[in-house]
Write an enzyme that holds these catalytic residues in place. Structure first.
Site, PDB file in Angstrom:
ATOM      1  CB  SER A 214      -0.913   0.001   1.233  1.00  7.70           C
ATOM      2  OG  SER A 214      -1.579   1.238   1.389  1.00  7.70           O
TER       3      SER A 214
ATOM      4  CE1 TYR B 105      -6.347   4.919  -2.019  1.00 10.23           C
ATOM      5  CE2 TYR B 105      -4.534   4.469  -0.500  1.00 10.23           C
ATOM      6  CZ  TYR B 105      -5.842   4.259  -0.916  1.00 10.23           C
ATOM      7  OH  TYR B 105      -6.642   3.377  -0.216  1.00 10.23           O
TER       8      TYR B 105
ATOM      9  CB  THR C 240      -6.868   2.613  -4.914  1.00  9.30           C
ATOM     10  OG1 THR C 240      -6.221   1.361  -4.662  1.00  9.30           O
ATOM     11  CG2 THR C 240      -8.218   2.626  -4.229  1.00  9.30           C
TER      12      THR C 240
ATOM     13  CE  LYS D  67      -7.961  -2.813  -3.849  1.00  6.92           C
ATOM     14  NZ  LYS D  67      -8.803  -1.914  -3.041  1.00  6.92           N
TER      15      LYS D  67
ATOM     16  CG  HIS E  88     -11.607   1.020  -0.391  1.00  4.43           C
ATOM     17  ND1 HIS E  88     -10.734   1.392  -1.385  1.00  4.43           N
ATOM     18  CD2 HIS E  88     -10.985   1.333   0.782  1.00  4.43           C
ATOM     19  CE1 HIS E  88      -9.648   1.926  -0.835  1.00  4.43           C
ATOM     20  NE2 HIS E  88      -9.777   1.885   0.480  1.00  4.43           N
TER      21      HIS E  88
END
Length: 382
Positions: free
Chosen positions: A125, A148, A174, A248, A272
């Site tokens: 992440s 992100y 994402t 995603k 999510h």
């Protein structure tokens, strides 16, 4: 919605061996409360809004039933698969979960070691509590980096270049949470991020100036959403990297098609984990329409609600190439660190192989809607 946890409960330290009570993947969820501080558990387990979608993700699998087969030769059976020209031992990846030091001091490093031991892919992440470079050194297997978009393109590109230099195979972008939905369960439990847990990948990034709003402007529309990425940003990102990009947060077939038109190499059907917009469909019921829209040549993965090897089987039967698991590995990490996560992955693999053996499927390619009782696929789409 689940009630908030008692703040006085005693929390156990992570074990150095697997508890004898663990006999299946779901057992880790049952005992994880003993090893995770109550407000942190609420933060991890909770969903957005009334948790309607969180529940739907789990319930969808109960509506899909399997059809058994007998007398099939399994001499050459395998769970091996290829995704984006990368070979995997089984169709199971550790999904991108932020701030894993919340449950274990080794955090993402332990998860990476477990993925390496079980030949599983891991998606790190952006909001990891260890740097993407540190995580990369812990596994020789396939490493994907979840990105992100940052407020500034320079900071976004910095993360991309670091991932490229560190040997990551794929970028996972994402897109479904430009605005964060509240986790009421965590709020009721009084969750606050501990000082020792930080988004270390972002510590050198600049803090953007606060958007100035007129009294008649919306904090969400003209404020937060003014910094949200658009399709042109996705296309820019894809053009800036040599890595394949997987999008995603896709539930709508139109979004899936547009992502591929922008140059994405695949999509992850995801809501999510029930932590974005509450009330959207489960990922399993969204999956078949997306697979139909994209056809067989595009990588389609799924997360949300996976709790067993038979769930993995059902997702593949309805169109997924592979699945991501999120909460269960975090529970296993809290219980027994790296060996807990490795054991969980092994249980998933064993359960999937058992399901394949009893449905007569010797390869993942043989898993399709014919393995489901007639009508189950229709039920999943509701």
């Amino acid at each position: 919605m689940a009630q908030s946890e008692s703040p006085t409960r005693t929390v156990r330290s992570a074990l150095t061996s697997i508890p004898e009570s663990i006999t299946c993947t779901e057992d880790y969820e049952l005992i994880a409360r003993e090893f995770i501080e109550p407000s942190i558990y609420a933060h991890i387990a909770g969903g957005s809004g009334r948790e309607t979608t969180l529940k739907s993700n789990l319930e969808a699998y109960q509506n899909v039933r399997l059809m058994n087969r007998v007398l099939v030769d399994f001499t050459t059976a395998t769970t091996r698969t290829r995704i984006l020209n990368q070979e995997f031992r089984h169709p199971l990846l550790l999904g991108p979960v932020a701030f894993q030091k919340l449950v274990h001091p080794d955090g993402e490093l332990a998860s990476a070691r477990a993925a390496d031991a079980l030949e599983s892919g891991m998606i790190s992440s952006t909001l990891s509590s260890y740097s993407l470079e540190e995580i990369a050194t812990e596994t020789s297997g396939h490493k994907w980096f979840q990105l992100y978009f940052q407020p500034g393109k320079a900071d976004t590109l910095d993360l991309v270049r670091r991932a490229e230099r560190s040997g990551y195979d794929t970028l996972v972008v994402t897109l479904d949470v430009p605005v964060r939905s509240g986790n009421r369960r965590a709020q009721a439990a009084g969750f606050v991020m501990p000082a020792h847990v930080q988004a270390v990948n972002l510590k050198h990034h600049s803090i953007p100036p606060q958007v100035s709003l007129n009294p008649d402007q919306s904090v969400i529309f003209q404020g937060i959403m003014s910094e949200a990425p658009t399709w042109s940003d996705l296309q820019w990102l894809i053009e800036e990297t040599t890595l394949p990009v997987v999008v995603k947060g896709i539930l709508n077939p139109m979004d899936a098609c547009q992502a591929i038109a922008c140059g994405a190499s695949g999509v992850i059907v995801s809501n999510h984990g029930g932590r974005a917009l509450d009330g959207v469909p489960s990922t399993l019921e969204s999956l078949p329409a997306i697979r139909e829209a994209l056809g067989d040549g595009v990588a389609v993965l799924l997360d949300g609600g996976i709790r067993s090897g038979s769930d993995v089987f059902k997702a593949i039967a309805l169109g997924a190439d592979a699945v991501l698991i999120g909460r269960l590995p975090i529970y296993a990490l809290a219980v027994a660190g790296a060996i807990g996560v490795a054991h969980l992955l092994r249980l998933f693999r064993d359960e999937l192989e058992l399901c394949m053996a009893l449905t007569g499927c010797t390869t993942l390619e043989e898993i399709n809607e014919s393995c489901l009782i007639e009508g189950s696929a229709h039920v999943a789409r509701r």
